[in-house]
Design a protein around this motif. Structure first.
Motif, PDB file in Angstrom:
ATOM      1  N   PRO A 208       0.825  -1.207   0.000  1.00 28.18           N
ATOM      2  CA  PRO A 208       0.000   0.000   0.000  1.00 28.18           C
ATOM      3  C   PRO A 208       0.861   1.260   0.000  1.00 28.18           C
ATOM      4  O   PRO A 208       2.066   1.207   0.286  1.00 28.18           O
ATOM      5  CB  PRO A 208      -0.767  -0.116   1.324  1.00 28.18           C
ATOM      6  CG  PRO A 208       0.202  -0.824   2.229  1.00 28.18           C
ATOM      7  CD  PRO A 208       0.928  -1.817   1.341  1.00 28.18           C
ATOM      8  N   GLY A 209       0.240   2.381  -0.317  1.00 33.12           N
ATOM      9  CA  GLY A 209       0.877   3.663  -0.077  1.00 33.12           C
ATOM     10  C   GLY A 209       0.693   3.993   1.392  1.00 33.12           C
ATOM     11  O   GLY A 209       0.597   3.095   2.235  1.00 33.12           O
ATOM     12  N   ARG A 210       0.605   5.271   1.740  1.00 32.80           N
ATOM     13  CA  ARG A 210       0.299   5.627   3.132  1.00 32.80           C
ATOM     14  C   ARG A 210      -1.156   5.262   3.384  1.00 32.80           C
ATOM     15  O   ARG A 210      -2.041   5.551   2.572  1.00 32.80           O
ATOM     16  CB  ARG A 210       0.545   7.106   3.386  1.00 32.80           C
ATOM     17  CG  ARG A 210       2.017   7.483   3.270  1.00 32.80           C
ATOM     18  CD  ARG A 210       2.290   8.862   3.838  1.00 32.80           C
ATOM     19  NE  ARG A 210       2.175   8.906   5.285  1.00 32.80           N
ATOM     20  CZ  ARG A 210       1.460   9.804   5.960  1.00 32.80           C
ATOM     21  NH1 ARG A 210       0.775  10.737   5.320  1.00 32.80           N
ATOM     22  NH2 ARG A 210       1.432   9.783   7.281  1.00 32.80           N
ATOM     23  N   PHE A 211      -1.416   4.614   4.507  1.00 31.83           N
ATOM     24  CA  PHE A 211      -2.740   4.046   4.722  1.00 31.83           C
ATOM     25  C   PHE A 211      -3.287   4.388   6.102  1.00 31.83           C
ATOM     26  O   PHE A 211      -2.545   4.728   7.031  1.00 31.83           O
ATOM     27  CB  PHE A 211      -2.703   2.523   4.541  1.00 31.83           C
ATOM     28  CG  PHE A 211      -1.762   1.807   5.483  1.00 31.83           C
ATOM     29  CD1 PHE A 211      -2.187   1.357   6.723  1.00 31.83           C
ATOM     30  CD2 PHE A 211      -0.432   1.586   5.122  1.00 31.83           C
ATOM     31  CE1 PHE A 211      -1.325   0.694   7.583  1.00 31.83           C
ATOM     32  CE2 PHE A 211       0.442   0.920   5.974  1.00 31.83           C
ATOM     33  CZ  PHE A 211      -0.004   0.476   7.207  1.00 31.83           C
ATOM     34  N   VAL A 212      -4.605   4.286   6.196  1.00 33.07           N
ATOM     35  CA  VAL A 212      -5.312   4.409   7.469  1.00 33.07           C
ATOM     36  C   VAL A 212      -5.427   3.008   8.050  1.00 33.07           C
ATOM     37  O   VAL A 212      -5.934   2.091   7.392  1.00 33.07           O
ATOM     38  CB  VAL A 212      -6.707   5.024   7.275  1.00 33.07           C
ATOM     39  CG1 VAL A 212      -7.461   5.054   8.605  1.00 33.07           C
ATOM     40  CG2 VAL A 212      -6.598   6.421   6.688  1.00 33.07           C
TER      41      VAL A 212
END
Length: 231
Positions: free
Chosen positions: A66-70
């Motif tokens: 993933p990229g930056r994720f929650v």
């Protein structure tokens, strides 16, 4: 946005299916893995440690690229998500706890769980060291009587008795949110308020539903997660 959804005890990634579908329909990328020891056919479930669960989650997230994720955690998924956030802090945009445990370094779930819940878990423990969930308790305390698809599996006891190691999590001061399920009977509201207070000043979101609102109220949970995850 990109979401990683971490399930709670007795469940797998399937528990997020309804919520994940709604988030994807809204244009978001969602990854909802099943934690180590929570697989339906895991042969050595009892031996799985909290650290192994956390390390497995880190590996699964890294493999998903993933990229930056929650990072979203439900219930006892809290410390597993914290473990992953500790190791992947630079990738985590925000941590969202949905009626989830929030632990300090060196604590275990049973340190903060209601004493009666801990006692019931110890009394119900299987000979192999796993802890089952009984349908009556699930219905009474977790779904508030709602019928849900629930292929529940016993959990490794060490999920709730092992002490979590978080050398970076609290120092990282990641943005955080806490989602409160307004009809949760699994523990007193004060318990969840105390968890949220540990985060300092998290974004607070109210969401209709019982402890398993992700199963019974997926629309409301998806909306709550979007509110909780805004920049």
């Amino acid at each position: 946005m990109e979401f990683v959804l971490v399930h709670g005890a007795w469940q797998g990634g399937w528990a997020w299916a309804g919520v994940a579908g709604r988030l994807r329909d809204a244009g978001h990328r969602v990854f909802a893995p099943t934690l180590r020891g929570a697989e339906a056919d895991h042969p050595g479930r009892a031996a799985v440690t909290l650290a192994a669960m956390g390390e497995g989650l880190v590996e699964d997230i890294q493999a998903a690229e993933p990229g930056r994720f929650v990072l979203v955690a439900h219930s006892a998924g809290g410390p597993v998500a914290q473990f992953a956030a500790d190791r992947l802090a630079e990738k985590v945009k925000r941590v969202v706890f949905a009626d989830a445990f929030v632990l300090r370094d060196g604590e275990c779930v049973n340190d903060l769980a209601p004493r009666e819940n801990v006692a019931e878990g110890e009394a119900a423990k299987n000979a192999d060291g796993t802890i089952p969930m009984y349908p009556g308790m699930w219905s009474e305390l977790f779904t508030n009587g709602a019928a849900t698809p629930a292929p529940l599996v016993p959990i490794p006891a060490r999920w709730v008795t092992d002490r979590v190691t978080l050398p970076r999590f609290w120092k990282a001061e990641l943005p955080s949110s806490y989602v409160f399920f307004t009809d949760d009977r699994s523990a007193p509201r004060a318990s969840f308020e105390a968890m949220a207070a540990r985060l300092g000043d998290p974004r607070r979101v109210e969401c209709a539903g019982p402890h398993e609102a992700l199963l019974t109220h997926p629309d409301a949970v998806a909306e709550a997660l979007l509110i909780a995850s805004k920049d």
